[in-house]
Each structure stands twice: as C-alpha cells, then as structure tokens.
Design a protein around this motif. Structure first.
Motif, short mmCIF file in Angstrom:
data_model
loop_
_atom_site.label_atom_id
_atom_site.label_comp_id
_atom_site.label_asym_id
_atom_site.label_seq_id
_atom_site.Cartn_x
_atom_site.Cartn_y
_atom_site.Cartn_z
N UNK A 125 -8.04 -2.89 0.97
CA UNK A 125 -7.39 -3.81 0.50
C UNK A 125 -5.97 -4.35 1.12
N UNK A 126 -5.94 -3.69 2.52
CA UNK A 126 -4.75 -4.03 3.26
C UNK A 126 -4.84 -5.46 3.73
N UNK A 138 3.46 -1.96 -0.99
CA UNK A 138 3.88 -2.58 0.16
C UNK A 138 4.33 -1.56 1.18
N UNK A 139 4.13 -1.71 2.33
CA UNK A 139 4.62 -0.79 3.56
C UNK A 139 5.03 -1.65 4.43
N UNK A 140 5.95 -0.68 5.29
CA UNK A 140 6.59 -1.54 6.46
C UNK A 140 5.87 -1.01 7.67
N UNK A 194 2.97 -4.94 4.98
CA UNK A 194 1.72 -4.78 4.67
C UNK A 194 1.40 -4.65 3.34
N UNK A 195 0.52 -5.44 2.68
CA UNK A 195 0.17 -5.30 1.11
C UNK A 195 -0.95 -5.18 0.94
N UNK A 199 9.70 -10.99 5.53
CA UNK A 199 10.40 -9.84 6.27
C UNK A 199 10.64 -8.61 5.29
N UNK A 200 10.12 -7.55 5.72
CA UNK A 200 10.12 -6.33 4.68
C UNK A 200 11.40 -5.87 4.50
N UNK A 201 12.22 -6.02 5.35
CA UNK A 201 13.79 -5.43 5.00
C UNK A 201 14.37 -6.27 4.11
N UNK A 202 14.18 -7.46 4.26
CA UNK A 202 14.84 -8.56 3.17
C UNK A 202 14.14 -8.55 1.78
#
Length: 437
Positions: free
Chosen positions: A72-73, A233-235, A127-128, A110-113
């Motif tokens: 599912x990535x 969710x992953x960075x 990555x979701x 943006x993952x960090x935001x």
C-alpha cells in the motif's frame, strides 16, 4: 470476440482504466492471464547478467495483479523525475489518491510541515500507506472480464489470445491497451514485432548499506511511523536519486515484538504470555505512543540505512528467450545491469544523510568494493523498455500503430527511486481521459 476497447492485464493500470471508463459508453473487454495454479511455471524466464528475482517473485496473475500483495505504499515521483515527463501528473495523482482513500494532495506535502517538525536538511518525500484497498474490487461497471486469457500477439485492431487450457481466440477492438505489467507488456511487444521494445530495462537497486551510530530513539521519532486518520506516514530522505530508508531493528524477544508476532501468527505459547505480562509497562508505553500518533515500538537495538537507487541511464534489456512457456510462446530473457553509477549514488547519499543528521554512519565495507553488486537486489519494480518519446508517444500510443497503447511503468520516461504504483494509477487515469476524448 469484439469490443470497443480491449485492455490486456487486470493489475493496477488495467483495473484503474476499466474503472475510470465504466461510464464512458464503451464496450470494454478486460483480458487477464490469471489465476494460475503454478505461477512459477508461467512466470519463469531466463536471467543473464546480474541476478534478477523479479521474474519469479513480486508478480501475481489474477484480478488486481501485484496489488494483491502490494503493502500500500504511495509516493509521488520527485520534481526532478517529473521534469523528464512530457505532461503534468498532479491532478491525476489527486485522482489516484482519492481512489486509494488517501486525502487529496497528501503525497505531495512536505513531510516536516505536515508533521510540524524541523526538517533534516535533505530532500524528503512523504510516504503514505493506504488501507490496502484491493483494486480487484473496483467498480468496473459493465466491463467484460475474461480470465485465464493470455495475449500472445497484438496488432492494429486485433489481439491473439490463448486460454491457459490451450483454446485459442481472436479479439477485434477499435482500441487496445497493454497494461500487463512491465515484463509481460515488453514480452508482448516483442512477440508483436514492435521495434525498440525491451531496451533500457531497469529496476530499483536495493541494498542494506550502512549502520547509523548513536541513540536510536531520537531517529525513530524522526523517521518512524506516524499515524494520521488511520493511515501510516513515513519520511523518506532522497539524495541524488537514492532513497535512504532509515529503518530500525528490535530485540525479537521484547514484549512489543512478541505481541506483534502473536497478532500476526495468531499463535501464542506459555512463554509468549509470560513475556507479554512481564512487559506490561513497555506495552502500555507503546499504547501511549499510538495515542500520540507515533509508532508503538520499543527502543531499537540498531539503526540501518536501506538504499533504493534509481537507474538514470539503464543498460538492461528484456528480450525473448529460446525456452517456451506452457503455451509454446517464448519466455522473457532479462539482462538487468547495475554498476558504478548506482554504487556511487548510494555512497554519496549515505555520506550526505550522515552529515545532515550529525551522526556517524558506518557504510558496509563492500560498498567500496568492485564486487558490491553481490549485495544489491532488484526491488520488484521493473520499468522502462517502452519509454515515452521512444517506443510510445506522449499519449502512450505505440509508434507505428493505430490506437495500440501501453499503460504502466514500461512507459515511464524516468522512474525515479520510489514505489511506482501510485504513478501507474495516475497514468491510467490520464490515459482514460485521452481515450474518452
């Protein structure tokens, strides 16, 4: 048999295409080679050059194709990757997200935001992991589905089909779309005499390349799983075309790992029960982390970098072997190649990530060895061989044909270093719009 549209392959591309055209007023026929009793017997082929596992593994014949085992990535191609594409995919990515039950635009964030945390200093993809929606269950309206149907040749307006039991048939169609996955699509193009097919075959080279020293929990808080609205969710740091997955190893005897194993296997012995009871405080801490949207994992014992690198100038080829499949059709011969360019990209990415994290990183000694390829594997992400601008045009039509199209990673002009499924689904939506017009 006759149809307005014949789709060859019922995987991510084929099922999405049939779904997107379900109300277009077209008579659609979907051909799927599976299911088969012995997949290896049908998927087998010849491997020359570097070891390639993707012929036998990572391919599923049946409705939904490889999405039946896909975790599912979903990751979008990066801006540099998309610069090589002749059109904008953003609105089609959004339709793909909707189909896969991902909030619109999340894979572009943006993952960090998104996490509300400071950036790490390198380009990072979000990555979701969706809810593993089975594409085999998509609404495809009145589409006719023929299973056990192997396409053996295609030409303008005609597809030769052989059933897995040996029966033969012919499909006449105004439009034909090859969506059978990269390997089978390239094999069919070659069987059909399409010039240039199979050149520039590629896959993402994958390797466990380095150890990150120092405390693991802070890195787990940066790169570990986040949970938002039931999605994971992953960075994912990306440096120079190399995705440097920061992953964690755990003591398999820890209470949390024991609980996860028991949940997965649905089996527990007395020692497992004792371990989990004694580890109640750790399990409670894990529950608190879940409430906070964090990974419910114990403190890692080791932090590793798993590299997934793109092939900017792929030298691989897919051709036809002398050996024949159960229908008497030549099997695929894969010559997948990895070399110095991939090794250098991995080594550079490891060094850059270590500097950005202010951590000491210990690369594996073999990463500087000329035989490093022995530690590199394919990622089950075959691509190329029928690229836009080469074998197919910008609308995915095979050059020299009339209304024969390729939909899938085989047509990617640049495949980047990320999982291709989201982009395949987006591409299918774009082709559906073109066929409607």
């Amino acid at each position: 048999m006759r149809a307005d549209l014949c789709i060859v392959g019922a995987g991510a591309a084929g099922m999405t295409l049939a779904h997107a055209l379900r109300d277009a007023g077209l008579d659609v026929l979907l051909l799927e080679s599976g299911p088969v009793d012995d997949p290896d017997r049908w998927n087998a082929g010849e491997v020359v050059g570097h070891e390639y596992n993707g012929l036998l593994h990572g391919r599923v014949r049946g409705l939904g194709g490889t999405t039946a085992v896909w975790p599912g990535q979903c990751i979008r191609l990066r801006r540099d990757d998309l610069a090589a594409w002749p059109f904008d995919l953003d609105r089609f990515y959004r339709r793909a997200e909707e189909l896969l039950d991902i909030p619109a635009g999340d894979t572009a964030r943006d993952p960090w935001k998104f996490f509300g945390e400071p950036p790490v200093g390198v380009d990072t993809a979000l990555s979701v992991f969706g809810r593993r929606k089975r594409l085999a269950e998509l609404d495809i309206g009145s589409t006719r589905v023929l299973t056990g149907a192997v396409a053996t040749r295609v030409e303008n307006g005609r597809v030769e089909v052989c059933h897995t039991d040996g029966r033969r048939a012919e499909v006449e169609a105004n439009t034909i779309v090859l969506a059978a996955g990269t390997i089978e699509t390239l094999r069919l193009l070659l069987l059909s005499g399409i010039d240039g097919a199979g050149g520039g075959f590629e896959d993402h080279a994958f390797a466990d390349v380095a150890r990150i020293l120092g405390p693991a929990r802070p890195l787990q808080d940066i790169f570990g799983m986040r949970i938002r609205k039931g999605l994971r969710y992953y960075a994912k740091p990306i440096v120079g075309g190399c995705m440097t997955n920061v992953v964690f190893r755990y003591d398999p005897r820890s209470p949390m790992e024991t609980l996860m194993r028991v949940r997965r296997t649905r089996r527990a012995d007395a020692r497992d029960v004792v371990q989990m009871v004694a580890g109640a405080p750790e399990l409670a801490a894990g529950a608190v982390r879940i409430v906070r949207g964090r990974e419910p994992a114990p403190t890692p014992t080791e932090t590793r970098i798993l590299a997934v690198v793109e092939q900017l100038d792929p030298q691989g080829t897919l051709t036809l072997a002398d050996d024949l499949d159960p229908l008497g059709v030549p099997r695929a011969r894969v010559d997948w190649r990895v070399g110095e360019r991939e090794r250098a990209a991995i080594a550079d990415a490891v060094a850059v990530l270590g500097h950005a994290l202010h951590r000491t990183v210990e690369p594996e000694p073999w990463l500087e060895d000329e035989r490093w390829q022995e530690h590199a594997y394919d990622s089950f992400h075959p691509a190329g061989g029928a690229r836009m601008g080469d074998v197919v045009d910008d609308e995915l039509q095979v050059r020299g044909t009339k209304r024969v199209y390729v939909c899938g990673a085989a047509a990617f002009p640049r495949a980047g270093c990320v999982n291709p499924t989201l982009t395949i689904v987006a591409l299918a939506f774009r082709l559906a719009d073109h066929l409607r017009a």
